[in-house]
Design an enzyme around this catalytic site. Structure first.
Site, PDB file in Angstrom:
ATOM      1  N   CYS A 144       0.548  -1.574   0.098  1.00  0.00           N
ATOM      2  CA  CYS A 144       0.617   0.079   0.013  1.00  0.00           C
ATOM      3  C   CYS A 144       1.029   1.091  -0.046  1.00  0.00           C
ATOM      4  CB  CYS A 144      -0.829   0.126   1.359  1.00  0.00           C
ATOM      5  SG  CYS A 144      -0.163  -0.207   2.571  1.00  0.00           S
TER       6      CYS A 144
ATOM      7  N   HIS B 239      -2.562   0.946   6.919  1.00  0.00           N
ATOM      8  CA  HIS B 239      -3.005   0.787   5.101  1.00  0.00           C
ATOM      9  C   HIS B 239      -3.345   2.412   5.026  1.00  0.00           C
ATOM     10  CE1 HIS B 239      -4.349  -0.977   1.705  1.00  0.00           C
ATOM     11  NE2 HIS B 239      -4.926  -0.205   1.579  1.00  0.00           N
TER      12      HIS B 239
ATOM     13  N   HIS C  50      -5.892   1.431  -4.415  1.00  0.00           N
ATOM     14  CA  HIS C  50      -4.942   1.400  -3.411  1.00  0.00           C
ATOM     15  C   HIS C  50      -4.753  -0.349  -3.524  1.00  0.00           C
ATOM     16  CE1 HIS C  50      -7.808  -1.477  -0.699  1.00  0.00           C
ATOM     17  NE2 HIS C  50      -8.631  -1.154  -1.887  1.00  0.00           N
TER      18      HIS C  50
END
Length: 321
Positions: A235, A284, A296
């Site tokens: 991420c 994240h 993402h």
């Protein structure tokens, strides 16, 4: 009739010898159950992996700094040794052999004053080189101390990386088991490392547009822990690279990106394309694309994708690079 076993009794006895494995086997989890379990596992793994990424960055910087100062030390040391050898040669030539060929007629010239002047020049030359040697030795002593200090930092970073690498290996083993389960259930998306992605057509402008255009070109590529492209991403690796394409330098990990953006945080109610969106726990991060969408790199067994804000999940905060 003697010796016959009643049918009911015989069946009962037979049942006792039937293997119970099939009756005791746990039911195979459904795809949603497997995905939920994997999601929970990834939440647990996020911090460990992020710590590993941070340790890896620390190690790389420490190694580069050590290599640089060690290179300077080696060069300086070579200069000191050359000066030392020059002084030794001068002493040997001037005081041990002392013949005309070595002294260039200094002691045997026809002019006594010139002879004395020549001797003084030799002495001056020797003193100058001796002072140079002292200066270099003083400099290299400080450089050696600096190198040794940097080496200690490098060793600590290496140990930290090794410790976290063990933790990461443990997590990867568990994730591997879940990946196998998802493959068995037909829910694993291997992705395409050479995916050409998709075209961004949202409302972004300026450097946010450049960042989102880059991120959208990664859609379809697999998620990988520690992935920094070009074939796979995690991420924060994706957000860092996307904003680098827009000329903005972000730190490597989600925690560092969150800290970096301490003075750049924005309200969830005033999001703009390009904003970084962080999950609770700051494990994240994704990029808001505008029109209620987020791009993402989600988790193991999935690919870089574009989802709705609702599909992205809870948001702890946003940062505008």
């Amino acid at each position: 009739m003697r010796g016959r076993v009643p049918v009911a009794a015989g069946l009962a006895a037979a049942v006792l010898f039937i293997p119970m494995a099939s009756a005791q086997a746990a039911p195979k989890p459904t795809i949603p159950q497997a995905q939920a379990k994997l999601k929970e596992l990834n939440k647990q793994a996020d911090k460990i992996v992020d710590d590993y990424n941070a340790a890896n960055e620390k190690w790389k910087k420490a190694k580069a700094a050590y290599d640089s100062v060690n290179g300077d030390y080696q060069k300086q040391n070579a200069t000191v040794e050359a000066l030392r050898q020059s002084l030794v040669s001068l002493a040997v030539n001037s005081y041990q052999t002392g013949d005309v060929s070595m002294l260039g007629g200094v002691f045997y010239g026809p002019d006594p004053e010139a002879t004395l002047s020549g001797m003084a020049s030799l002495d001056q030359l020797s003193q100058t080189r001796a002072q140079q040697l002292k200066d270099y030795e003083a400099a290299i002593a400080g450089l050696k101390a600096k190198r040794d200090k940097q080496k200690a930092t490098y060793d600590d970073a290496t140990k930290s990386k090794a410790d976290l690498s063990k933790k990461k290996s443990t997590v990867e083993k568990l994730v591997k088991e879940q990946t196998a389960l998802l493959k068995q259930l037909g829910a694993y998306n291997a992705g395409n490392p050479k995916s050409a992605g998709i075209t961004y057509t949202g409302p972004a402008s300026g450097n946010a547009l450049a960042a989102l255009q880059f991120a959208y070109k990664q859609v379809g590529k697999p998620y990988r822990y520690g992935g920094t492209g070009p074939d796979s991403w995690d991420c924060s690796g994706l957000t860092q690279a996307a904003w680098a394409a827009a000329g903005v330098s972000l730190p490597r990990t989600t925690y560092e990106q969150w800290s970096w953006g301490a003075s750049r945080r924005v309200s969830i109610n005033s999001l703009q394309p390009g904003d970084l969106l962080f999950h609770p726990g700051i494990g994240h991060v994704g990029i808001y694309a505008g029109d209620g969408k987020v791009v993402h790199a989600p988790q193991t067994g999935d690919v870089v994708k574009v989802v709705t804000l609702a599909g992205y999940g809870s948001i702890a905060g946003a940062v505008r690079p």
